[in-house]
Design a protein around this motif. Structure first.
Motif, PDB file in Angstrom:
ATOM      1  N   ASN A  63       0.878  -1.180   0.000  1.00  0.00           N
ATOM      2  CA  ASN A  63       0.000   0.000   0.000  1.00  0.00           C
ATOM      3  C   ASN A  63       0.913   1.226   0.000  1.00  0.00           C
ATOM      4  O   ASN A  63       1.260   1.739   1.054  1.00  0.00           O
ATOM      5  CB  ASN A  63      -0.893  -0.051   1.248  1.00  0.00           C
ATOM      6  CG  ASN A  63      -2.078   0.868   1.164  1.00  0.00           C
ATOM      7  OD1 ASN A  63      -2.134   1.752   0.306  1.00  0.00           O
ATOM      8  ND2 ASN A  63      -3.030   0.699   2.065  1.00  0.00           N
ATOM      9  N   HIS A  64       1.339   1.637  -1.174  1.00  0.00           N
ATOM     10  CA  HIS A  64       2.388   2.649  -1.301  1.00  0.00           C
ATOM     11  C   HIS A  64       1.957   3.812  -2.189  1.00  0.00           C
ATOM     12  O   HIS A  64       1.010   3.687  -2.962  1.00  0.00           O
ATOM     13  CB  HIS A  64       3.644   2.023  -1.919  1.00  0.00           C
ATOM     14  CG  HIS A  64       4.211   0.857  -1.181  1.00  0.00           C
ATOM     15  ND1 HIS A  64       4.854   0.976   0.028  1.00  0.00           N
ATOM     16  CD2 HIS A  64       4.222  -0.465  -1.484  1.00  0.00           C
ATOM     17  CE1 HIS A  64       5.257  -0.226   0.434  1.00  0.00           C
ATOM     18  NE2 HIS A  64       4.876  -1.119  -0.467  1.00  0.00           N
ATOM     19  N   CYS A 114       7.360   7.741  -0.311  1.00  0.00           N
ATOM     20  CA  CYS A 114       6.083   7.044  -0.138  1.00  0.00           C
ATOM     21  C   CYS A 114       5.447   7.596   1.118  1.00  0.00           C
ATOM     22  O   CYS A 114       6.079   7.662   2.170  1.00  0.00           O
ATOM     23  CB  CYS A 114       6.301   5.545   0.005  1.00  0.00           C
ATOM     24  SG  CYS A 114       4.806   4.659   0.509  1.00  0.00           S
ATOM     25  N   GLN A 116       2.917   6.389   2.915  1.00  0.00           N
ATOM     26  CA  GLN A 116       2.180   5.451   3.765  1.00  0.00           C
ATOM     27  C   GLN A 116       2.750   5.514   5.189  1.00  0.00           C
ATOM     28  O   GLN A 116       3.957   5.654   5.373  1.00  0.00           O
ATOM     29  CB  GLN A 116       2.307   4.027   3.212  1.00  0.00           C
ATOM     30  CG  GLN A 116       1.568   2.962   4.000  1.00  0.00           C
ATOM     31  CD  GLN A 116       0.095   3.254   4.190  1.00  0.00           C
ATOM     32  OE1 GLN A 116      -0.336   3.694   5.257  1.00  0.00           O
ATOM     33  NE2 GLN A 116      -0.693   3.046   3.137  1.00  0.00           N
ATOM     34  N   HIS A 122       6.779   4.814   6.098  1.00  0.00           N
ATOM     35  CA  HIS A 122       7.660   4.246   5.076  1.00  0.00           C
ATOM     36  C   HIS A 122       8.806   5.196   4.734  1.00  0.00           C
ATOM     37  O   HIS A 122       9.937   4.760   4.495  1.00  0.00           O
ATOM     38  CB  HIS A 122       6.862   3.916   3.813  1.00  0.00           C
ATOM     39  CG  HIS A 122       5.850   2.814   4.001  1.00  0.00           C
ATOM     40  ND1 HIS A 122       5.321   2.096   2.954  1.00  0.00           N
ATOM     41  CD2 HIS A 122       5.274   2.311   5.130  1.00  0.00           C
ATOM     42  CE1 HIS A 122       4.449   1.203   3.415  1.00  0.00           C
ATOM     43  NE2 HIS A 122       4.400   1.326   4.736  1.00  0.00           N
ATOM     44  N   MET A 127      11.910   4.687   2.239  1.00  0.00           N
ATOM     45  CA  MET A 127      11.171   4.553   0.982  1.00  0.00           C
ATOM     46  C   MET A 127      11.099   5.922   0.299  1.00  0.00           C
ATOM     47  O   MET A 127      10.138   6.690   0.474  1.00  0.00           O
ATOM     48  CB  MET A 127       9.780   3.977   1.228  1.00  0.00           C
ATOM     49  CG  MET A 127       9.108   3.563  -0.062  1.00  0.00           C
ATOM     50  SD  MET A 127       7.858   2.332   0.148  1.00  0.00           S
ATOM     51  CE  MET A 127       7.441   2.050  -1.579  1.00  0.00           C
TER      52      MET A 127
HETATM   53 CU   LIG Z   1       5.461   2.649   0.932  1.00  0.00          CU
END
Ligand SMILES: [Cu+2]
Ligand SMILES: *[C@@H]1O[C@H](CO)[C@@H](O)[C@H](O)[C@H]1NC(C)=O
Ligand SMILES: *[C@@H]1O[C@H](CO)[C@@H](O)[C@H](O)[C@H]1NC(C)=O
Ligand SMILES: *[C@@H]1O[C@H](CO)[C@@H](O)[C@H](O)[C@H]1NC(C)=O
Ligand SMILES: *[C@@H]1O[C@H](CO)[C@@H](O)[C@H](O)[C@H]1NC(C)=O
Length: 249
Positions: A63-64, A114, A116, A122, A127
């Protein structure tokens, strides 16, 4: 130790170049991927005007998002920056959603992350990535990644059109995934509309299929699922993990 290995991973990251080419960046790994779940692969690219970067949401389940930031605020949206929205892929999905971003100004460095937050932020876990960073600049990926480890997360929405790169459509999620343009897990109050996101209307308009997420009422609860999933889906995910482990061992 964790910090050291993250830095080593970033330094070792491949730099990919392209002139009017289509380059692919994988969004998210699996627990088996070297470097783990929370990464873009590659995370450092050079791409000339007109080049198309295809972000392939490869971390299943996952879920990114791919969200533009500034160098100075690694885990916050760049006002007027691009934003894919969150692409949620369930464990049983067999499709890899894609999002195309075209470079419109190769003279400006482009920073992305990202956004999330579950079960960890993240962006704080590495990320993130960069496009067209100037060689020799102190504003490099390593410095960006280091700052991101402790940066506050901001999940405000961007649009399709960013600074130095733009998309013409939201991610193509097909049947196996769902696009979220707002965070239904906690439904944070929108304190301010993002400014300058000229194409955000288009991105929001495409989120009709994601309405199911709005019915979720669970508190985030800091679940250990590791993928930005709600507790309600833990059972499915854990079951998948156990099944996967059974295959491996
Ligand atoms: Cu992510
Ligand atoms: C390559 O990119 C440039 C800059 O956007 C564009 O003008 C040109 O038409 C592109 N060439 C091809 C073959 O796509
Ligand atoms: C995948 O899992 C979800 C959630 O458990 C379920 O709703 C969906 O029907 C499943 N899809 C397939 C193709 O099995
Ligand atoms: C790429 O496009 C931008 C915006 O039009 C322009 O400023 C820049 O000079 C172009 N890059 C090259 C290498 O021509
Ligand atoms: C995926 O992330 C979005 C944004 O945080 C959230 O609204 C959605 O509920 C998440 N999906 C799942 C299955 O947790």
């Amino acid at each position: 130790m964790r910090f050291a290995s993250a830095v080593v991973a970033l330094v070792a990251a491949a730099v990919v170049s392209a002139q009017n080419q289509t380059i692919t960046v994988n969004v998210g790994g699996t627990s088996d991927t070297p470097g783990g779940i929370f990464q873009f692969m590659p995370n450092s690219l050079t791409a000339a005007n007109g080049s198309v970067i295809t972000f392939t949401f490869s971390g299943i389940p996952g879920n990114h998002s791919v969200t533009q930031s500034t160098f100075a605020a690694p885990c916050s949206p760049f006002q007027g920056g691009f934003d894919s929205g969150w692409v949620e892929i369930l464990a049983n999905s067999t499709t890899l959603p894609e999002w195309q971003l075209t470079i419109t100004n190769d003279q400006v460095p482009i920073w992305f992350y990202c956004k999330q937050k579950l079960p960890v932020v993240h962006c704080n876990s590495g990320m993130l990535g960069a496009i067209n960073v100037k060689e020799g600049s102190a504003n490099n990926l390593e410095a960006f990644a280091k700052a991101a480890q402790t940066a506050a997360l901001d999940m405000h929405e961007g649009g399709l059109v960013g600074i130095g790169a733009s998309a013409s459509a939201p991610p193509d999620v097909g049947d196996g995934a769902t696009l979220f343009t707002t965070d239904s897990a906690t439904a944070p109050p929108q304190t301010a509309a993002p400014t300058g996101g000229s194409a955000s209307g288009g991105a929001s308009g495409a989120s009709g299929a994601s309405g199911g997420g709005a019915t979720q009422t669970d508190a985030p609860g800091g679940s250990a699922v590791g993928l930005g999933f709600n507790p309600a889906l833990m059972v499915t995910v854990l079951f998948g993990a156990v099944a996967g482990a059974a295959l491996v061992f």
